[in-house]
Design a protein around this motif. Structure first.
Motif, PDB file in Angstrom:
ATOM      1  N   ALA A  19       0.884  -1.234   0.098  1.00  0.00           N
ATOM      2  CA  ALA A  19      -0.181   0.072   0.080  1.00  0.00           C
ATOM      3  C   ALA A  19       0.938   1.220  -0.085  1.00  0.00           C
ATOM      4  O   ALA A  19       0.705   2.207  -0.521  1.00  0.00           O
ATOM      5  CB  ALA A  19      -0.933   0.016   1.218  1.00  0.00           C
ATOM      6  N   ARG A  20       1.922   1.182   0.880  1.00  0.00           N
ATOM      7  CA  ARG A  20       2.891   2.244   0.783  1.00  0.00           C
ATOM      8  C   ARG A  20       3.313   2.777  -0.656  1.00  0.00           C
ATOM      9  O   ARG A  20       3.448   3.984  -0.805  1.00  0.00           O
ATOM     10  CB  ARG A  20       4.073   2.264   1.565  1.00  0.00           C
ATOM     11  CG  ARG A  20       3.844   2.053   3.241  1.00  0.00           C
ATOM     12  CD  ARG A  20       5.044   2.202   3.958  1.00  0.00           C
ATOM     13  NE  ARG A  20       4.636   1.954   5.341  1.00  0.00           N
ATOM     14  CZ  ARG A  20       4.906   0.984   6.099  1.00  0.00           C
ATOM     15  NH1 ARG A  20       4.550  -0.328   5.511  1.00  0.00           N
ATOM     16  NH2 ARG A  20       4.072   1.059   7.476  1.00  0.00           N
ATOM     17  N   GLY A  21       3.727   1.785  -1.601  1.00  0.00           N
ATOM     18  CA  GLY A  21       4.155   2.043  -2.960  1.00  0.00           C
ATOM     19  C   GLY A  21       2.963   2.610  -3.667  1.00  0.00           C
ATOM     20  O   GLY A  21       3.633   3.451  -4.313  1.00  0.00           O
ATOM     21  N   VAL A  22       1.949   2.193  -3.602  1.00  0.00           N
ATOM     22  CA  VAL A  22       0.780   2.799  -4.383  1.00  0.00           C
ATOM     23  C   VAL A  22       0.632   4.245  -3.876  1.00  0.00           C
ATOM     24  O   VAL A  22       0.353   5.229  -4.767  1.00  0.00           O
ATOM     25  CB  VAL A  22      -0.383   1.982  -4.087  1.00  0.00           C
ATOM     26  CG1 VAL A  22      -1.738   2.736  -4.718  1.00  0.00           C
ATOM     27  CG2 VAL A  22      -0.249   0.658  -4.512  1.00  0.00           C
ATOM     28  N   LEU A  23       0.525   4.213  -2.525  1.00  0.00           N
ATOM     29  CA  LEU A  23       0.359   5.764  -2.044  1.00  0.00           C
ATOM     30  C   LEU A  23       1.454   6.907  -2.412  1.00  0.00           C
ATOM     31  O   LEU A  23       1.086   7.910  -2.448  1.00  0.00           O
ATOM     32  CB  LEU A  23       0.144   5.606  -0.399  1.00  0.00           C
ATOM     33  CG  LEU A  23      -1.020   5.041   0.150  1.00  0.00           C
ATOM     34  CD1 LEU A  23      -0.716   4.814   1.635  1.00  0.00           C
ATOM     35  CD2 LEU A  23      -2.213   5.874  -0.142  1.00  0.00           C
ATOM     36  N   ALA A  24       2.609   6.205  -2.521  1.00  0.00           N
ATOM     37  CA  ALA A  24       3.728   6.963  -2.702  1.00  0.00           C
ATOM     38  C   ALA A  24       3.592   7.615  -4.152  1.00  0.00           C
ATOM     39  O   ALA A  24       4.270   8.632  -4.502  1.00  0.00           O
ATOM     40  CB  ALA A  24       5.080   5.951  -2.877  1.00  0.00           C
ATOM     41  N   ALA A  25       2.787   7.013  -5.108  1.00  0.00           N
ATOM     42  CA  ALA A  25       2.486   7.524  -6.456  1.00  0.00           C
ATOM     43  C   ALA A  25       1.814   8.518  -6.556  1.00  0.00           C
ATOM     44  O   ALA A  25       1.570   9.224  -7.532  1.00  0.00           O
ATOM     45  CB  ALA A  25       2.228   6.396  -7.136  1.00  0.00           C
ATOM     46  N   GLY A  26       0.767   8.747  -5.514  1.00  0.00           N
ATOM     47  CA  GLY A  26      -0.106   9.742  -5.283  1.00  0.00           C
ATOM     48  C   GLY A  26      -1.304   9.499  -5.884  1.00  0.00           C
ATOM     49  O   GLY A  26      -1.557   8.662  -6.535  1.00  0.00           O
ATOM     50  N   GLY A  27      -2.146  10.578  -5.689  1.00  0.00           N
ATOM     51  CA  GLY A  27      -3.536  10.567  -6.367  1.00  0.00           C
ATOM     52  C   GLY A  27      -4.558   9.483  -5.676  1.00  0.00           C
ATOM     53  O   GLY A  27      -5.762   9.559  -6.081  1.00  0.00           O
ATOM     54  N   ILE A  28      -4.148   9.256  -4.471  1.00  0.00           N
ATOM     55  CA  ILE A  28      -5.291   8.389  -3.765  1.00  0.00           C
ATOM     56  C   ILE A  28      -6.025   9.305  -2.639  1.00  0.00           C
ATOM     57  O   ILE A  28      -5.409   9.833  -2.021  1.00  0.00           O
ATOM     58  CB  ILE A  28      -4.490   7.285  -2.901  1.00  0.00           C
ATOM     59  CG1 ILE A  28      -3.648   6.455  -4.021  1.00  0.00           C
ATOM     60  CG2 ILE A  28      -5.426   6.478  -2.048  1.00  0.00           C
ATOM     61  CD1 ILE A  28      -4.525   5.434  -4.962  1.00  0.00           C
ATOM     62  N   GLU A  29      -7.440   9.420  -2.988  1.00  0.00           N
ATOM     63  CA  GLU A  29      -8.219  10.166  -2.282  1.00  0.00           C
ATOM     64  C   GLU A  29      -8.706   9.570  -0.989  1.00  0.00           C
ATOM     65  O   GLU A  29      -8.898  10.009   0.079  1.00  0.00           O
ATOM     66  CB  GLU A  29      -9.092  10.994  -2.979  1.00  0.00           C
ATOM     67  CG  GLU A  29      -8.426  11.771  -4.113  1.00  0.00           C
ATOM     68  CD  GLU A  29      -9.706  12.535  -4.457  1.00  0.00           C
ATOM     69  OE1 GLU A  29      -9.546  14.033  -4.804  1.00  0.00           O
ATOM     70  OE2 GLU A  29     -10.688  11.821  -5.200  1.00  0.00           O
ATOM     71  N   VAL A  30      -9.243   8.329  -1.079  1.00  0.00           N
ATOM     72  CA  VAL A  30      -9.599   7.370  -0.051  1.00  0.00           C
ATOM     73  C   VAL A  30      -8.989   6.138   0.086  1.00  0.00           C
ATOM     74  O   VAL A  30      -8.715   5.393  -0.912  1.00  0.00           O
ATOM     75  CB  VAL A  30     -11.148   7.406  -0.234  1.00  0.00           C
ATOM     76  CG1 VAL A  30     -11.986   6.619   0.817  1.00  0.00           C
ATOM     77  CG2 VAL A  30     -11.773   8.713  -0.480  1.00  0.00           C
ATOM     78  N   LEU A  31      -8.749   5.780   1.350  1.00  0.00           N
ATOM     79  CA  LEU A  31      -8.192   4.438   1.458  1.00  0.00           C
ATOM     80  C   LEU A  31      -9.127   3.605   2.409  1.00  0.00           C
ATOM     81  O   LEU A  31      -9.358   3.810   3.569  1.00  0.00           O
ATOM     82  CB  LEU A  31      -6.819   4.810   2.202  1.00  0.00           C
ATOM     83  CG  LEU A  31      -5.981   3.372   2.528  1.00  0.00           C
ATOM     84  CD1 LEU A  31      -5.536   2.661   1.467  1.00  0.00           C
ATOM     85  CD2 LEU A  31      -4.745   3.901   3.253  1.00  0.00           C
ATOM     86  N   PHE A  32      -9.381   2.301   1.900  1.00  0.00           N
ATOM     87  CA  PHE A  32     -10.035   1.430   2.722  1.00  0.00           C
ATOM     88  C   PHE A  32      -8.908   0.397   3.429  1.00  0.00           C
ATOM     89  O   PHE A  32      -8.318  -0.371   2.479  1.00  0.00           O
ATOM     90  CB  PHE A  32     -10.996   0.565   1.659  1.00  0.00           C
ATOM     91  CG  PHE A  32     -12.200   1.396   1.561  1.00  0.00           C
ATOM     92  CD1 PHE A  32     -13.311   1.259   2.216  1.00  0.00           C
ATOM     93  CD2 PHE A  32     -12.331   2.443   0.572  1.00  0.00           C
ATOM     94  CE1 PHE A  32     -14.661   2.128   1.959  1.00  0.00           C
ATOM     95  CE2 PHE A  32     -13.275   3.129   0.233  1.00  0.00           C
ATOM     96  CZ  PHE A  32     -14.697   2.833   0.688  1.00  0.00           C
ATOM     97  N   LEU A  33      -8.849   0.469   4.737  1.00  0.00           N
ATOM     98  CA  LEU A  33      -7.579  -0.085   5.133  1.00  0.00           C
ATOM     99  C   LEU A  33      -8.119  -1.132   5.937  1.00  0.00           C
ATOM    100  O   LEU A  33      -8.582  -0.911   7.247  1.00  0.00           O
ATOM    101  CB  LEU A  33      -6.828   0.937   5.688  1.00  0.00           C
ATOM    102  CG  LEU A  33      -5.454   0.778   6.537  1.00  0.00           C
ATOM    103  CD1 LEU A  33      -4.330  -0.025   5.313  1.00  0.00           C
ATOM    104  CD2 LEU A  33      -5.144   1.997   7.058  1.00  0.00           C
TER     105      LEU A  33
END
Length: 230
Positions: A19-33
């Motif tokens: 998930a960190r890798g995906v978030l690092a790319a940016g553009g994520i507004e909502v995260l279901f964790l």
């Protein structure tokens, strides 16, 4: 995502590291964790995200309702219990959409940091409502009343509902400033001005704002000590 055509599923991750890798790319507004993830709790990832200026909105997913308290300590927008209910999922999505539409991500980020970086006793409470977050200074709270799964924060001229158990909130308040007087009521000590006996084992505490709150026999000794009465 057929039920929510205005939303795009960017990625599905099997671990916090992924998930960190995906978030690092940016553009994520909502995260279901998910709270329980391989090798690392989702709560730890959420606390990392709290350090961002504008973190993604976090909706926790868990099979255990007791995790909800910990989830809200890192200021999750919402939490969903497994197995997922379509109606609750839709409600969480609507809350996220309202928050994003109101451009509340910066306020959300500040609220998350307030929970994760706070001193032992909280100094402010972030109250969520549809599309916005209100930050309440604890110093402004006169008394607190349990109302189901919520508490009513009485702030003099206004009252706000906050989704937290009264006992959990009590653990975050400075006991030098607040006193439990009933199973459903906590008061700021300096607001108490008088105690009345209204029946056998029934008492009312008068507050500076004109309110009268119930005092149970369990707590009446502490109230009398506070007021200096026998």
């Amino acid at each position: 995502m057929e039920a929510h055509p205005d939303w795009q599923l960017v990625a599905e991750c099997e671990s916090a590291a992924q998930a960190r890798g995906v978030l690092a790319a940016g553009g994520i507004e909502v995260l279901f964790l998910d709270i329980q993830m391989p090798r690392e709790s989702g709560l730890l990832l959420a606390r990392e995200l709290a350090r961002m200026a504008e973190p993604p909105l976090v909706v926790f997913v868990t099979a255990h309702s007791e995790h909800a308290v910990a989830a809200f300590e890192v200021h999750a927008l919402d939490y969903l219990l497994k197995p997922l209910d379509d109606a609750r999922l839709a409600q969480a999505v609507e809350r996220a959409a309202a928050m994003l539409a109101a451009r509340q991500r910066a306020a959300y980020g500040a609220a998350m940091r307030g929970y994760t970086e706070s001193p032992p006793w909280v100094e402010q409470i972030s109250v969520r409502s549809v599309g916005r977050i209100d930050t309440v200074a604890v110093l402004d709270i006169a008394w607190i009343e349990a109302q189901g799964n919520y508490v009513a924060l009485h702030l003099g001229a206004r009252t706000l509902l906050h989704r937290v158990a009264l006992s959990r909130l009590e653990a975050l308040l400075d006991p030098q400033q607040f006193l439990r007087v009933h199973r459903s009521v906590i008061v700021r000590r300096r607001e108490a001005i008088g105690l009345s006996v209204v029946g056998d084992g029934t008492y009312l505490l008068r507050l500076r704002d004109g309110s009268e709150v119930a005092v149970s026999e369990r707590y009446v000794g502490a109230v009398r000590a506070l007021l200096g009465v026998s």
